[in-house]
Design a protein around this motif. Structure first.
Motif, short mmCIF file in Angstrom:
data_model
loop_
_atom_site.label_atom_id
_atom_site.label_comp_id
_atom_site.label_asym_id
_atom_site.label_seq_id
_atom_site.Cartn_x
_atom_site.Cartn_y
_atom_site.Cartn_z
N ILE A 91 -4.70 -8.94 2.72
CA ILE A 91 -4.15 -7.99 3.69
C ILE A 91 -3.81 -8.69 5.00
N ARG A 92 -4.68 -9.58 5.44
CA ARG A 92 -4.41 -10.31 6.69
C ARG A 92 -3.17 -11.20 6.54
N GLY A 93 -3.05 -11.87 5.39
CA GLY A 93 -1.88 -12.69 5.16
C GLY A 93 -0.60 -11.86 5.16
N HIS A 94 -0.65 -10.70 4.51
CA HIS A 94 0.51 -9.81 4.48
C HIS A 94 0.87 -9.33 5.88
N TYR A 95 -0.13 -9.01 6.69
CA TYR A 95 0.10 -8.52 8.04
C TYR A 95 0.79 -9.57 8.91
N HIS A 96 0.44 -10.83 8.69
CA HIS A 96 1.03 -11.93 9.47
C HIS A 96 2.28 -12.51 8.80
N GLY A 97 2.74 -11.85 7.74
CA GLY A 97 3.96 -12.30 7.08
C GLY A 97 3.79 -13.54 6.24
N GLU A 98 2.55 -13.79 5.79
CA GLU A 98 2.27 -14.96 4.97
C GLU A 98 1.74 -14.51 3.61
N CYS A 157 -4.76 -0.12 9.45
CA CYS A 157 -4.28 0.87 10.43
C CYS A 157 -3.07 0.32 11.19
N LYS A 158 -3.13 -0.94 11.58
CA LYS A 158 -2.00 -1.56 12.28
C LYS A 158 -0.78 -1.62 11.37
N GLN A 159 -1.02 -1.99 10.10
CA GLN A 159 0.09 -2.07 9.14
C GLN A 159 0.69 -0.70 8.89
N TRP A 160 -0.16 0.32 8.79
CA TRP A 160 0.33 1.68 8.58
C TRP A 160 1.19 2.13 9.76
N LYS A 161 0.79 1.78 10.99
CA LYS A 161 1.57 2.14 12.17
C LYS A 161 2.93 1.46 12.16
N ILE A 162 2.94 0.19 11.73
CA ILE A 162 4.21 -0.54 11.64
C ILE A 162 5.13 0.12 10.63
N GLN A 163 4.59 0.47 9.47
CA GLN A 163 5.42 1.09 8.44
C GLN A 163 5.88 2.48 8.87
N LYS A 164 5.03 3.20 9.60
CA LYS A 164 5.40 4.53 10.07
C LYS A 164 6.51 4.46 11.10
N ASP A 165 6.45 3.44 11.97
CA ASP A 165 7.47 3.29 13.01
C ASP A 165 8.77 2.72 12.47
N ASN A 166 8.69 2.05 11.32
CA ASN A 166 9.88 1.43 10.76
C ASN A 166 9.96 1.78 9.29
N THR A 167 10.44 2.95 8.98
CA THR A 167 10.50 3.43 7.59
C THR A 167 11.47 2.63 6.75
N ALA A 168 12.33 1.85 7.40
CA ALA A 168 13.31 1.06 6.66
C ALA A 168 12.77 -0.29 6.25
N THR A 169 11.51 -0.55 6.59
CA THR A 169 10.93 -1.85 6.27
C THR A 169 10.93 -2.08 4.76
N SER A 170 11.41 -3.25 4.34
CA SER A 170 11.45 -3.57 2.92
C SER A 170 10.13 -4.18 2.48
N GLY A 171 9.71 -3.81 1.28
CA GLY A 171 8.50 -4.40 0.74
C GLY A 171 7.26 -3.97 1.48
N SER A 172 7.15 -2.70 1.81
CA SER A 172 5.99 -2.22 2.54
C SER A 172 4.76 -2.19 1.64
N LEU A 173 3.61 -2.08 2.27
CA LEU A 173 2.35 -2.21 1.57
C LEU A 173 1.82 -0.85 1.12
N ASP A 174 1.43 -0.76 -0.15
CA ASP A 174 0.79 0.45 -0.67
C ASP A 174 -0.70 0.39 -0.32
N PHE A 175 -1.22 1.44 0.27
CA PHE A 175 -2.58 1.42 0.78
C PHE A 175 -3.61 1.91 -0.23
N SER A 176 -3.18 2.35 -1.40
CA SER A 176 -4.11 2.96 -2.35
C SER A 176 -5.23 2.01 -2.75
N LEU A 177 -4.87 0.82 -3.23
CA LEU A 177 -5.89 -0.10 -3.71
C LEU A 177 -6.78 -0.63 -2.60
#
Length: 322
Positions: free
Chosen positions: A117-124, A207-227
């Motif tokens: 999750i941390r790697g995904h948040y930092h784009g890595e 929570c930070k990632q969810w806020k980013i996705q909420k603010d930018n609904t057009a973001t490609s490859g967003s993260l599913d929070f279920s797992l």
């Protein structure tokens, strides 16, 4: 070999009933003898389900715990006269390794999720093949802790057979040796605290990632929070359950801690066995074939990774979706 003077072993410190004993045995037996083996077979043999080695270790840990808790059933000594010394010492040794293997397995699963999750948040992209030593440590550390606790318990119990008894803990055989149980409590508490830290840290990042996705609904490859939410929820559950179990070592009159920790394997089944890809394999006749979704090129915390650090194609991972 050092021998310690043996006091009279208390009888039935845990005030349990016959119904609670049966519940304890069922809660340990059904997941370890049926539910978790089925789940592992799906993970190992299905091409549609990919899971990380830390998840496999978690399932194996609770299978070991469940089988260990059932030893008196195999021996026909859940009630009545004390079990044979060897059987009682064997069960006590295995179960005193339980806090170590379960807490370490939970920590490694939560830690791996945190790293992904941390790697995904930092784009890595977090890739196990870039961290082979870490992968090995995460894979074997639960078993190292387990075997150390088992061996120490066996040595102390063999030297002081009068301190090993079934009646003392009612549900299972235990060792009455306070210095060792205090050490076990401290070590397990440290592991649980680390699990708590990484769990909270993961929640903050999510929570930070969810806020980013909420603010930018057009973001490609967003993260599913279920797992991630499932793993974090289980991490917090195991912290509570094991904390109760460790507290029961100091004040064991109530049967509730033992029953709560016995339910942990069932919780594993409810949290992880109800994931969509697993249900699709188990109930294959109910699911229609669907075209795969486009996925984020990211190694999932549950994708299968062997110790040679080979990756399954990211397109097989159903949990990080666009």
């Amino acid at each position: 070999m050092l021998t310690i003077s043996v006091p009279q072993v208390p009888v039935n410190i845990v005030r349990g009933t016959h119904e609670q004993l049966i519940a304890f045995l069922i809660l340990n037996a059904w997941p370890s003898h049926f539910g978790l083996p089925v789940l592992l077979l799906v993970v190992v043999f299905s091409k549609k389900v990919q899971r990380h080695i830390t998840f496999v270790n978690l399932c194996l840990a609770f299978i070991i715990i469940g089988i260990s808790s059932s030893l008196l059933v195999y021996a026909g000594r859940i009630e009545g006269p004390e079990p044979p010394r060897f059987v009682c010492l064997l069960q006590a040794s295995l179960l005193y390794g339980m806090p170590g293997i379960s807490s370490m397995a939970a920590l490694m699963l939560v830690l791996h999720m945190f790293l992904v999750i941390r790697g995904h948040y930092h784009g890595e992209e977090y890739r196990d093949r870039d961290h082979v030593l870490r992968l090995w440590v995460m894979s074997v550390s639960p078993y190292i802790v387990f075997f150390v606790c088992v061996i120490v318990t066996a040595v102390i119990g063999a030297s002081n057979p009068g301190r090993v008894s079934r009646n003392r803990r009612f549900f299972y055989c235990s060792l009455d040796f306070l210095p060792f149980t205090n050490t076990l409590t401290i070590v397990s508490a440290i592991i649980l605290f680390a699990t708590f830290v990484f769990g909270v840290w993961t929640v903050v990042i999510l929570c930070k990632q969810w806020k980013i996705q909420k603010d930018n609904t057009a973001t490609s490859g967003s993260l599913d929070f279920s797992l991630p939410i499932r793993i974090v929820a289980f991490g917090f559950y195991i912290i509570i359950a094991l904390s109760l179990s460790l507290l029961s070592i100091k004040s064991p009159q109530s049967p509730v801690p033992d029953l709560v920790i016995a339910s942990a394997a069932t919780v594993v089944m409810l949290i992880f066995g109800t994931q969509r890809d697993i249900l699709q394999v188990i109930c294959f006749w109910k699911w229609e074939k669907r075209s795969p979704k486009r996925v984020e090129p990211l190694d999932s915390a549950t994708s299968t990774v062997d110790l040679k650090s080979e990756f399954m194609p990211c397109s097989q991972n159903p949990y990080f979706v666009a």
